[in-house]
Design an enzyme around this catalytic site. Structure first.
Site, mmCIF file in Angstrom:
data_model
loop_
_atom_site.group_PDB
_atom_site.id
_atom_site.type_symbol
_atom_site.label_atom_id
_atom_site.label_comp_id
_atom_site.label_asym_id
_atom_site.label_seq_id
_atom_site.Cartn_x
_atom_site.Cartn_y
_atom_site.Cartn_z
ATOM 1 N N ASN A 98 0.653 -1.286 0.061
ATOM 2 C CA ASN A 98 -0.003 -0.167 0.002
ATOM 3 C C ASN A 98 0.759 1.320 -0.003
ATOM 4 O OD1 ASN A 98 -2.241 1.636 0.437
ATOM 5 N ND2 ASN A 98 -3.422 -0.030 1.257
ATOM 6 N N HIS A 141 20.636 1.675 16.692
ATOM 7 C CA HIS A 141 21.941 2.015 17.450
ATOM 8 C C HIS A 141 22.121 1.413 18.761
ATOM 9 C CE1 HIS A 141 22.425 5.596 14.669
ATOM 10 N NE2 HIS A 141 21.205 5.819 14.623
ATOM 11 N N ARG A 193 3.677 -8.472 20.727
ATOM 12 C CA ARG A 193 3.740 -9.850 21.398
ATOM 13 C C ARG A 193 2.649 -10.872 20.716
ATOM 14 N NH1 ARG A 193 0.763 -6.121 24.116
ATOM 15 N NH2 ARG A 193 -1.181 -6.817 24.967
#
Length: 262
Positions: free
Chosen positions: A153, A184, A249
């Site tokens: 999309n 990082h 999760r």
């Protein structure tokens, strides 16, 4: 002799300018002597050579392995430097701009995919990309593979500085999804900064990724899984699993689902 005298004078007048520039990049000023005829040709090569030597002079070893197999690195990216020219492609720039600016009408969908292929993306047969597609850095299109019959999309973003993104077949990707192969370190080290971490992203076949999801470095999303809208995925997703949240999760096992929304 007169002509040679003028040439020598011209080179002599240029010595302070060339020497100052050489000192600014730690190049021995003695190289730029008045009798050296190749002085004007050496500028960009010397800067590039200096950048390479600077990176090699203090080789920071790979110190940390973070989630997803990413490595902590203390080194510069090529983006924004003269050395980035070897990664940059006029063909990529032209065709990526053309593809991103085609009208969003279904009649242009097949032509848009062709333009993305010409820009360097590996796009499988039957895939649809609405665009625009954001790719960083220069030359990054060659690091992106999209399978067959896959749908992207609007406003898909790819960051592929060191590692690539591979998307399988029959994948559905919602609006404004970001694939970030680089990050990082958490700890700031004086003189080094936070460093950079990088690992490839793999999206297996028949995955659905909802709008505004962010897929982070080193993640593999298993076949048939679903990523809920707005999720931030920082760990691998098992096949046929619904994940959501920040960080994402597992919410449901889809291997026994009846196909209905719940």
């Amino acid at each position: 002799m007169k002509k040679n005298g003028k040439a020598a004078n011209r080179n002599t007048r240029n010595v302070p300018h060339r020497s100052a520039h050489a000192r600014s990049v730690d190049i021995d000023p003695k190289r730029f002597i008045p009798d050296q005829q190749a002085v004007p040709k050496a500028t960009h090569q010397d800067i590039h050579r200096h950048d390479e030597l600077a990176r090699k002079s203090k080789p920071f070893p790979i110190a940390v392995v973070v989630a997803g197999g990413a490595h902590l690195m203390h080194r510069d990216t090529h983006e924004g430097r003269i050395s980035s020219l070897k990664h940059w492609s006029l063909r990529e720039a032209v065709f990526l701009v053309l593809a991103n600016n085609l009208p969003r009408l279904w009649i242009f969908d097949r032509y848009r995919a062709v333009l993305y292929r010409l820009a360097g993306l590996r796009v499988g047969k039957g895939s649809t990309i609405y665009g625009p597609v954001s790719v960083r850095p220069y030359g990054g299109c060659r690091c992106i593979t999209i399978g067959a019959d896959t749908f992207l999309n609007v406003d898909t973003a790819f960051t592929v500085v060191y590692d690539g993104v591979r998307i399988g077949d029959r994948v559905q990707i919602g609006p404004r999804v970001a694939f970030e192969t680089m990050g990082h370190g958490l700890v700031y080290e004086p003189g080094k900064g936070r460093g950079r971490t990088s690992a490839a992203i793999v999206v297996e076949d028949e995955v659905w990724i909802g709008a505004n999801a962010v897929i982070l470095q080193g993640v593999t999303i298993g076949r048939g899984s679903v990523v809920a809208a707005g999720a931030v995925v920082n760990r691998n997703v098992a096949p046929n699993t619904l994940v959501g949240g920040v960080p994402a999760r597992p919410l449901r096992d889809l291997s026994t689902a009846d196909g209905k929304y719940s």
